[in-house]
Write a protein that holds these residues in place. Structure first.
Motif, PDB file in Angstrom:
ATOM      1  N   MET A 184       5.078  92.444 -43.531  1.00 45.03           N
ATOM      2  CA  MET A 184       5.590  91.976 -44.820  1.00 45.03           C
ATOM      3  C   MET A 184       4.913  90.682 -45.239  1.00 45.03           C
ATOM      4  SD  MET A 184       9.686  92.632 -45.084  1.00 45.03           S
ATOM      5  CE  MET A 184      10.134  92.043 -43.461  1.00 45.03           C
ATOM      6  N   LEU A 185       4.826  89.732 -44.319  1.00 47.64           N
ATOM      7  CA  LEU A 185       4.275  88.424 -44.654  1.00 47.64           C
ATOM      8  C   LEU A 185       2.807  88.520 -45.050  1.00 47.64           C
ATOM      9  CD1 LEU A 185       5.901  86.223 -41.852  1.00 47.64           C
ATOM     10  CD2 LEU A 185       6.595  86.394 -44.249  1.00 47.64           C
ATOM     11  N   ARG A 186       2.035  89.358 -44.348  1.00 49.62           N
ATOM     12  CA  ARG A 186       0.601  89.442 -44.638  1.00 49.62           C
ATOM     13  C   ARG A 186       0.315  90.256 -45.897  1.00 49.62           C
ATOM     14  NH1 ARG A 186      -3.539  88.977 -46.206  1.00 49.62           N
ATOM     15  NH2 ARG A 186      -5.553  88.630 -45.185  1.00 49.62           N
ATOM     16  N   ALA A 187       1.277  91.088 -46.315  1.00 49.64           N
ATOM     17  CA  ALA A 187       1.086  91.891 -47.524  1.00 49.64           C
ATOM     18  C   ALA A 187       1.251  91.069 -48.799  1.00 49.64           C
ATOM     19  CB  ALA A 187       2.062  93.065 -47.532  1.00 49.64           C
ATOM     20  N   TYR A 188       1.610  89.796 -48.672  1.00 50.74           N
ATOM     21  CA  TYR A 188       1.775  88.916 -49.830  1.00 50.74           C
ATOM     22  C   TYR A 188       0.487  88.840 -50.644  1.00 50.74           C
ATOM     23  CZ  TYR A 188       2.435  84.555 -52.452  1.00 50.74           C
ATOM     24  OH  TYR A 188       2.521  83.611 -53.454  1.00 50.74           O
ATOM     25  N   ASP A 189       0.647  88.836 -51.963  1.00 50.90           N
ATOM     26  CA  ASP A 189      -0.517  88.735 -52.853  1.00 50.90           C
ATOM     27  C   ASP A 189      -0.064  88.090 -54.163  1.00 50.90           C
ATOM     28  OD1 ASP A 189      -3.057  89.018 -53.860  1.00 50.90           O
ATOM     29  OD2 ASP A 189      -2.816  91.128 -54.405  1.00 50.90           O
ATOM     30  N   PHE A 190      -0.505  86.873 -54.426  1.00 55.12           N
ATOM     31  CA  PHE A 190      -0.083  86.153 -55.632  1.00 55.12           C
ATOM     32  C   PHE A 190      -0.988  86.545 -56.789  1.00 55.12           C
ATOM     33  CE2 PHE A 190       0.031  82.338 -58.404  1.00 55.12           C
ATOM     34  CZ  PHE A 190       1.405  82.307 -58.653  1.00 55.12           C
ATOM     35  N   THR A 191      -0.462  87.346 -57.697  1.00 56.29           N
ATOM     36  CA  THR A 191      -1.263  87.869 -58.800  1.00 56.29           C
ATOM     37  C   THR A 191      -0.659  87.556 -60.164  1.00 56.29           C
ATOM     38  OG1 THR A 191      -0.115  90.007 -58.684  1.00 56.29           O
ATOM     39  CG2 THR A 191      -2.126  89.760 -57.366  1.00 56.29           C
ATOM     40  N   ASP A 192       0.261  86.617 -60.219  1.00 60.27           N
ATOM     41  CA  ASP A 192       0.991  86.356 -61.468  1.00 60.27           C
ATOM     42  C   ASP A 192       0.079  86.006 -62.631  1.00 60.27           C
ATOM     43  OD1 ASP A 192       3.141  86.742 -59.862  1.00 60.27           O
ATOM     44  OD2 ASP A 192       4.184  84.896 -60.384  1.00 60.27           O
ATOM     45  N   HIS A 193      -1.067  85.422 -62.360  1.00 59.97           N
ATOM     46  CA  HIS A 193      -1.940  84.968 -63.437  1.00 59.97           C
ATOM     47  C   HIS A 193      -3.241  85.769 -63.527  1.00 59.97           C
ATOM     48  CE1 HIS A 193       0.901  81.739 -63.926  1.00 59.97           C
ATOM     49  NE2 HIS A 193       0.773  81.442 -62.648  1.00 59.97           N
ATOM     50  N   LYS A 194      -3.215  86.975 -62.948  1.00 60.95           N
ATOM     51  CA  LYS A 194      -4.362  87.865 -63.046  1.00 60.95           C
ATOM     52  C   LYS A 194      -4.028  89.016 -63.997  1.00 60.95           C
ATOM     53  CE  LYS A 194      -6.384  86.966 -58.494  1.00 60.95           C
ATOM     54  NZ  LYS A 194      -6.867  87.580 -57.234  1.00 60.95           N
ATOM     55  N   THR A 195      -5.006  89.433 -64.775  1.00 61.19           N
ATOM     56  CA  THR A 195      -4.806  90.571 -65.673  1.00 61.19           C
ATOM     57  C   THR A 195      -4.624  91.836 -64.841  1.00 61.19           C
ATOM     58  OG1 THR A 195      -6.202  89.529 -67.339  1.00 61.19           O
ATOM     59  CG2 THR A 195      -5.789  91.897 -67.576  1.00 61.19           C
ATOM     60  N   PRO A 196      -3.529  92.578 -65.063  1.00 60.88           N
ATOM     61  CA  PRO A 196      -3.261  93.775 -64.244  1.00 60.88           C
ATOM     62  C   PRO A 196      -4.379  94.799 -64.350  1.00 60.88           C
ATOM     63  CG  PRO A 196      -1.326  93.155 -65.532  1.00 60.88           C
ATOM     64  CD  PRO A 196      -2.465  92.328 -66.050  1.00 60.88           C
ATOM     65  N   GLY A 197      -4.722  95.414 -63.222  1.00 61.85           N
ATOM     66  CA  GLY A 197      -5.706  96.494 -63.199  1.00 61.85           C
ATOM     67  C   GLY A 197      -5.037  97.842 -63.359  1.00 61.85           C
ATOM     68  N   ASP A 198      -5.806  98.901 -63.176  1.00 66.07           N
ATOM     69  CA  ASP A 198      -5.291 100.250 -63.368  1.00 66.07           C
ATOM     70  C   ASP A 198      -4.201 100.613 -62.364  1.00 66.07           C
ATOM     71  OD1 ASP A 198      -7.055 100.572 -65.444  1.00 66.07           O
ATOM     72  OD2 ASP A 198      -8.589 101.540 -64.206  1.00 66.07           O
ATOM     73  N   ASP A 199      -4.256 100.006 -61.151  1.00 67.05           N
ATOM     74  CA  ASP A 199      -3.291 100.365 -60.116  1.00 67.05           C
ATOM     75  C   ASP A 199      -2.186  99.328 -59.983  1.00 67.05           C
ATOM     76  OD1 ASP A 199      -4.825  98.316 -59.178  1.00 67.05           O
ATOM     77  OD2 ASP A 199      -5.154  99.158 -57.187  1.00 67.05           O
ATOM     78  N   ALA A 200      -1.996  98.485 -61.002  1.00 68.15           N
ATOM     79  CA  ALA A 200      -1.037  97.379 -60.904  1.00 68.15           C
ATOM     80  C   ALA A 200       0.384  97.859 -60.703  1.00 68.15           C
ATOM     81  CB  ALA A 200      -1.113  96.519 -62.163  1.00 68.15           C
TER      82      ALA A 200
END
Length: 491
Positions: A128-144
């Motif tokens: 769980m901890l390693r699956a973290y991914d901070f993407t709040d300020h990235k434009t969503p991609g096709d698989d978002a």
């Protein structure tokens, strides 16, 4: 809030392995031994799994290292990942194994064949901890839209299901701390920070926000001086969790929350200044701990207090040579406006003791570059006035695998803080800079209060991946302080 990839636990059905999509994870210590799940996959892949496990590369792998067979013949899965384990591995190694799983898990459906392996809960937490991914300020991609899933096939599914909520509570607290530290300063202003903490009331915390007029009445001149050059108003946020014996003294957690640190008039060099969004790391950790305690309904009394300020150069900003008066009443000569965190903590520490009479107190701060020079990025500096309390914290940190190293205190260091014009000055020169900073803080700890100061400047934000986190904010010490509470320092 970054979404948790929470685990589910199910009994193993080997007949369904061929139809499993996404990633199937096999945990192996090498050699010819295979459990029934691995044997089934080996048959489906026509011996490919056995060949990988028997390879020289896998024989040389360390615990937590991973290899994979992509698009395996005979299976619907896109990959079979094989992670090296040792059946006698400890907790930290188990989390590292989980980290290898979590690194490739976000956005994927992952099935882990854990069987009756010990420390399965720690493997799940690591994933769980390693699956973290901070993407709040990235434009969503096709698989978002695809968040994925994390499923553990285990021999004792009902037992493991009972642990799901507790594991997720810890991860939620770590993620909350990481999200706060990763946010840019134009988003996480003092006002926004306070609002996010107020939202924790929905979990059962009592949250108060003290604004500048109240802080002035309390006499918090040291804290207010730091933020007087900023458009963002200074605040103190108090979070109470009263899950223990009614009326029992709480454990107090105090965090430095400088949402951005330019250094003030003693301005920092431009190179690397962008990382000063993390100078509220101590407050972020305190917030993460409080969220975890509430989510797991901890049977403890804990109060978290954070001082939120922004240190900016402005026509109204504090100057080197200014003298401010702390809530305690001590006057402080400000030699360097970039040594601002200790001024914030001084007032909040005193307020915590005056109001709550805590059983023990911990402060956390990205306080000094000196501690990074001394300990690098593997350990935080720990300073304490109480051997028993310090030992308890260090034991909790060791249990959670979060590096912590005790540093000295002493009158010789404190003497470096003598001022010609005030009761004390805020810096003591270059020698022993992390220690003199701690000695400055000890001045604002009442003698009978067990206290530990955690200088997390080297560990709160990493420029490289770690086994349990991608590069960026780590959430360091959320787990250790939660463990300290679990182990009995709740007041």
């Amino acid at each position: 809030m970054t979404e948790i990839l929470a685990p589910t636990f199910i009994p193993l059905d080997i007949e369904l392995l061929g139809d499993a999509e996404g990633r199937v994870v096999v945990l192996s210590e090498g050699g010819e031994r295979m459990d029934k799940g691995a044997r089934r996959i080996n048959r489906l892949t026509r011996g490919a799994l056995a060949r990988l496990i028997a390879s020289d590369a896998f024989a040389k792998a360390e615990v937590g290292d991973a290899m994979e067979v992509a698009w395996p013949t005979g299976m619907a899965a896109e990959a079979v990942q094989v992670v090296r384990i040792d059946r006698k591995m400890g907790l930290n190694e188990a989390r590292k194994v989980g980290g290898a799983i979590g690194k490739a898990a976000r956005g994927k459906d992952v099935l882990v064949l854990a069987g009756s392996l010990r420390h399965t809960a720690e493997i799940a937490l690591g994933a769980m901890l390693r699956a973290y991914d901070f993407t709040d300020h990235k434009t969503p991609g096709d698989d978002a839209a695809k968040t994925g899933s994390l499923t553990f096939a285990v021999a004792n599914a009902e037992v493991m299901k009972a642990q799901e909520a507790g594991l997720t509570a810890v991860a939620e607290g770590v993620f909350f701390a990481r999200d706060l530290v990763n946010e840019p300063a134009n988003v996480l202003t003092t006002t926004e920070f306070a609002a996010r903490l107020q939202a924790l009331e929905a979990l059962g915390l009592q949250v108060e926000v003290l604004d500048e007029p109240e802080l002035e009445k309390l006499g918090m001149g040291a804290l207010l001086g730091v933020g007087q050059g900023s458009e963002s108003p200074s605040k103190v946020v108090v979070m109470q969790w009263n899950g223990g014996v009614k009326g029992a003294a709480p454990l107090a957690l105090v965090g430095k929350g400088v949402v951005f640190d330019t250094g003030g008039i003693s301005i920092k060099p431009a190179a690397g200044m962008e990382d000063m969004t993390m100078d509220m790391g101590g407050a972020g950790t305190v917030a993460g701990v409080m969220k975890t305690l509430a989510l797991r309904n901890a049977p403890a009394n804990v109060v978290g207090l954070v001082g939120l300020v922004e240190n900016m150069p402005d026509g109204r900003a504090q100057r080197p040579g200014d003298v401010v008066r702390s809530m305690k009443g001590d006057t402080i000569e400000v030699i360097n406006t970039d040594a601002e965190g200790r001024l914030v903590l001084a007032d909040v520490l005193w307020y915590a003791q005056e109001r709550f009479k805590p059983a023990a107190m911990v402060d956390l701060a990205t306080l000094t570059g000196a501690v990074v020079i001394g300990l690098g990025h593997e350990n935080a500096g720990v300073f304490s006035n109480d051997d028993a309390f310090c030992k308890a914290f260090l034991k909790a940190a060791e249990h959670e695998g979060e590096g912590a190293w005790r540093m000295p205190l002493g009158k010789g260091y404190a003497d470096q803080l003598k001022s010609r014009v005030a009761d004390v000055k805020n810096v003591g020169g270059r020698p022993g800079g992390a220690v003199t900073a701690a000695e400055f803080l000890r001045r604002f700890v009442k003698g009978e209060t067990p206290w530990a100061h955690l200088d997390i400047a080297g560990v709160a934000l990493r420029s490289d991946d770690t086994p349990l986190a991608p590069k960026g904010a780590t959430g360091w010490f959320v787990r250790s302080l939660d463990r300290l509470v679990r182990d009995g320092w709740e007041g």
